[in-house]
Design an enzyme around this catalytic site. Structure first.
Site, mmCIF file in Angstrom:
data_model
loop_
_atom_site.group_PDB
_atom_site.id
_atom_site.type_symbol
_atom_site.label_atom_id
_atom_site.label_comp_id
_atom_site.label_asym_id
_atom_site.label_seq_id
_atom_site.Cartn_x
_atom_site.Cartn_y
_atom_site.Cartn_z
ATOM 1 N N CYS A 136 -16.579 2.192 0.065
ATOM 2 C CA CYS A 136 -15.357 1.405 -0.155
ATOM 3 C C CYS A 136 -14.115 2.297 -0.135
ATOM 4 C CB CYS A 136 -15.454 0.662 -1.492
ATOM 5 S SG CYS A 136 -13.965 -0.263 -1.898
ATOM 6 N N CYS A 139 -11.474 1.514 -2.786
ATOM 7 C CA CYS A 139 -11.844 1.994 -4.126
ATOM 8 C C CYS A 139 -11.672 3.509 -4.226
ATOM 9 C CB CYS A 139 -13.310 1.677 -4.450
ATOM 10 S SG CYS A 139 -13.853 0.048 -3.967
ATOM 11 N N ASP A 140 -12.125 4.239 -3.228
ATOM 12 C CA ASP A 140 -12.271 5.687 -3.381
ATOM 13 C C ASP A 140 -11.363 6.538 -2.494
ATOM 14 O OD1 ASP A 140 -14.284 5.206 -5.252
ATOM 15 O OD2 ASP A 140 -15.811 5.035 -3.707
#
Ligand code: NDP
Length: 311
Positions: A136, A139-140
Site C-alpha cells: 500500500c 499507507c507506507d
C-alpha cells in the site's frame, strides 16, 4: 452446534466491522461480531499508521485495532472468534453457519470481510514485510521520501501506486512481467509521462534483497535472460487484491472479481437487511478510514431497516 439469534450480525473485524459495531451497539442493536480468520484485519500486518485522523503521532496497526476493539466492547458488542463458512441470506431470518460450531440467525447482517492483498510468494518478500515490503503506497510511501523504490505489477493499482510514489521518491522502477500493461491506456500514459518512473518490461521478480531492511531487488529479463539488480529501500507489491466474499456467491450481487456491489450512496446490497462495508466492496480506495466510514453507513442502514420493520 449451538443456535442463537441476534438483531445484527457483523461478519469480520477490520476497521469497517468495528466501526459498524460501535454504531450498532450505541443504537442498542446489541450486535454480535464474528472476528474471522484474521481478527483485526489487514492492519494487523501493518507497522505505523500515520494517516488515520485522530492519531496525531501515528500508531501501530495492531495497537490501533486494539483501540477499535476496546471501543466496540465498551458498548457491549459481543465479539467472538470464528469464521462464517456458509450463509443463507434469502431465508427469513437470515442464517449464518460458523464453521461446525454455531448457527446464527439474524435480522440484519453487516458484511465486513475485507480483501487480502496478493503477494508474489517469495520467502524474502515475507521476511522483509516489516522492513520495506508493502502492499500500500498511500499507507507506507511517506517512509521512503527522497529514496528509490520498486513497484511490481501492471494493473491500474500498480500505475496508481507508482504515480503516487513518484511524487515522494527520487526514482520509481516498475517491474512488469509481460511486454505490456494490463492497466487502462489513460493510466499507462500517465506513468509513461512521469520522468522519474522507469518501466522494465518482460521482467520477473526473483528476490527482495536485504537483511533487516530492503536494499534492492533481484530480477530477470524473461526475453533476454539478463540478470538485473535494482537498488531500492521500498518494495511495493501491487498485483491485485482478492475480496473475501466467496461464501456470498450466488446470493449477493458481485462484480467479476468478487467485489460486492452496494447501492450507490448506501451500504445496501441486493438483499434487504444485508449490508456491506469496507474493502469487500471497494477496489479503488482500500483505506482504513474509508472502510470505517462505510462501516458507519452499514450500521445506520441496518438500524433504519430494523426501525421500519418495527413500525
Ligand atoms: P489487476 O488484477 O487489474 O492487475 C494485477 C496486475 O498484477 C496484472 O498486471 C498482473 O500481470 C500483475 N501480476 C499478477 N501476478 C503477478 C506476479 N506474480 N508477478 C508480477 N506481476 C503480477 O489488479 P489491480 O489491483 O491493478 O486492479 C484491480 C481492479 O481495480 C481492476 O479492475 C482495476 O481497473 C481497478 N482499479 C481501478 C482504479 C481506478 O480506476 N483508479 C485504481 C485501482 C484499481 P499480468 O498483466 O501479466 O497478468
Amino acid at each position: 452446534m449451538t443456535k442463537e439469534h441476534t438483531k445484527c450480525l457483523i461478519i469480520g473485524s477490520g476497521p469497517a466491522g468495528y466501526t459498524a459495531a460501535i454504531y450498532a451497539a450505541r443504537a442498542d442493536l446489541k450486535p454480535m461480531m464474528y472476528a474471522g480468520l484474521q481478527p483485526g484485519g489487514q492492519l494487523m500486518e501493518t507497522t505505523e499508521v500515520e494517516n488515520f485522523p485522530g492519531f496525531a503521532d501515528g500508531i501501530d496497526g495492531p495497537a490501533m485495532m486494539a483501540q477499535f476493539k476496546a471501543q466496540a466492547e465498551r458498548f457491549d458488542t459481543d465479539i467472538r472468534d470464528g469464521l462464517a463458512t456458509e450463509v443463507f441470506l434469502n431465508e427469513s431470518p437470515k442464517r449464518v453457519i460458523i464453521e461446525d460450531k454455531a448457527e446464527i440467525t439474524a435480522d440484519t447482517i453487516i458484511i465486513s470481510t475485507g480483501a487480502s492483498a496478493k503477494w508474489l510468494g517469495l520467502p524474502s518478500e515475507e521476511r522483509l514485510k516489516s522492513g520495506g515490503v508493502s502492499a500500500c503506497a498511500v499507507c507506507d510511501g511517506f517512509f521512503y521520501k527522497g529514496e528509490e523504490v520498486v513497484v511490481v505489477g501492471a494493473g491500474d493499482s500498480a500505475c496508481e501506486e507508482a504515480s503516487y510514489l513518484a511524487k515522494l521518491c527520487t526514482k520509481v522502477t516498475m517491474l512488469v512481467r509481460k511486454d505490456h500493461f494490463r492497466a487502462s491506456k489513460a493510466m499507462v500514459h500517465r506513468v509513461e509521462k512521469i520522468k522519474n518512473i522507469e518501466i522494465l518490461y518482460n521482467t520477473d521478480t526473483l528476490e527482495v534483497l536485504g537483511d533487516m531492511g530492503v536494499t534492492g531487488v533481484k530480477a530477470k529479463n524473461n526475453k533476454t535472460g539478463e540478470d538485473i539488480e535494482v537498488p531500492c529501500t521500498g518494495f511495493f507489491v501491487a498485483i491485485g487484491h482478492k475480496p473475501n466474499t466467496d461464501i456470498f456467491k450466488d446470493q449477493l450481487d458481485m462484480d467479476d472479481q468478487g467485489y460486492l456491489i452496494n447501492e450507490p450512496g448506501s451500504a445496501k446490497t441486493n438483499i434487504p437487511g444485508v449490508y456491506v462495508s469496507g474493502d469487500a466492496a471497494d477496489k479503488i480506495y482500500k483505506q482504513a478510514i474509508t472502510a470505517a466510514g462505510t462501516g458507519c453507513m452499514a450500521a445506520l442502514d441496518a438500524e433504519r431497516y430494523l426501525a421500519n420493520l418495527e413500525d
